[in-house]
Design an enzyme around this catalytic site. Structure first.
Site: not given
Ligand SMILES: C[S@@+](CC[C@H](N)C(=O)[O-])C[C@H]1O[C@@H](n2cnc3c(N)ncnc32)[C@H](O)[C@@H]1O
Length: 233
Positions: A142, A178
């Protein structure tokens, strides 16, 4: 998983989405019936008894261990696991719908080489032994675009230090993003802390690179004309 989340909310806490839309009945069922068979969460919660990484992951039969943090809907995780049955993949994701999606695929394909952690990754990170993991990937974390939210970013100095500790070799941890701002932010962390963390390598990905276009977030960014930056450390 849902019972653990309500009993131990601190472990599952995270700034972004946990459940975006209401969970469908089939997702609730699959989480209740099958999550514990593939999940590390209970073991992590009981970690007071000194358990090493091999015991935690039940990884003795595997040649390598690769962690993917924030796997989203899990397509890269599933594809990687199916094409590398001798490697153990550990998927970390707080987004419950994503975890349910992956569970469905695991059952459908009878996948044996995935372990899941639905908690905030930091708890998995804190549990793993030094030099116990072969590779770690974070595909488009994120970005938290607003300056006041930068402190929420998953890739920060503390986590880079911890990741470097658990991953066996240099340049086996990969982050793609990105967001040019996040990319610069990560570079800044490396350059201002060169005494405590080893240096990173950077690259703008192109079609032939392994991590190019592997996830939904990435493909959306590419479609919108964005570059995909990769940081390796
Ligand atoms: C921007 S999304 C990208 C998802 C995937 N990697 C993609 O590129 O389609 C970031 C993902 O990281 C997960 N995430 C963020 N912080 C996290 C954490 N501390 N532990 C586990 N998952 C996390 C979020 O729930 C989200 O699904």
């Amino acid at each position: 998983m849902l019972d653990l989340r309500s009993k131990f909310p601190d472990y599952y806490q995270y700034y972004g989405r946990n459940i975006t839309k209401k969970l469908s009945l089939s997702n609730v069922r699959i989480l209740n019936d099958s999550y514990s068979n593939f999940s590390l969460d209970k073991k992590i919660l009981n970690i007071s008894s000194k358990i090493n990484t091999e015991q935690l992951l039940d990884s003795s039969l595997f040649r390598k261990i690769i962690i993917e943090v924030g796997f989203g809907n899990g397509e890269y995780l599933i594809e990687s696991a199916l094409s590398n049955p001798n490697i153990l993949f550990v998927g970390s994701e707080v987004y419950v719908n994503g975890v349910a999606k992956v569970l469905k695929q695991i059952l459908e394909h009878d996948i044996k080489n995935i372990r899941l952690c639905g908690m905030n990754f930091i708890h998995l990170l804190n549990t793993l032994n030094q030099n116990s993991i072969d590779e770690l990937k974070i595909i488009n974390p994120d970005p938290w675009h607003k300056k006041r939210h930068f402190k929420r970013r998953l890739v920060n100095l503390e986590n880079i230090i911890k990741i470097s500790r658990i991953v066996k070799n240099k340049y086996s941890s990969y982050i793609t993003t990105d967001s040019e701002n996040y990319f610069n932010h990560i570079n800044e962390i490396f350059s201002s802390n060169s005494k405590i963390i080893h240096e990173n390598k950077n690259k703008i990905l192109s079609k032939n690179d392994t991590l190019y276009g592997v996830s939904r977030y990435q493909r959306k960014a590419i479609k919108n004309g964005k570059k995909i930056y990769q940081i390796t450390f």
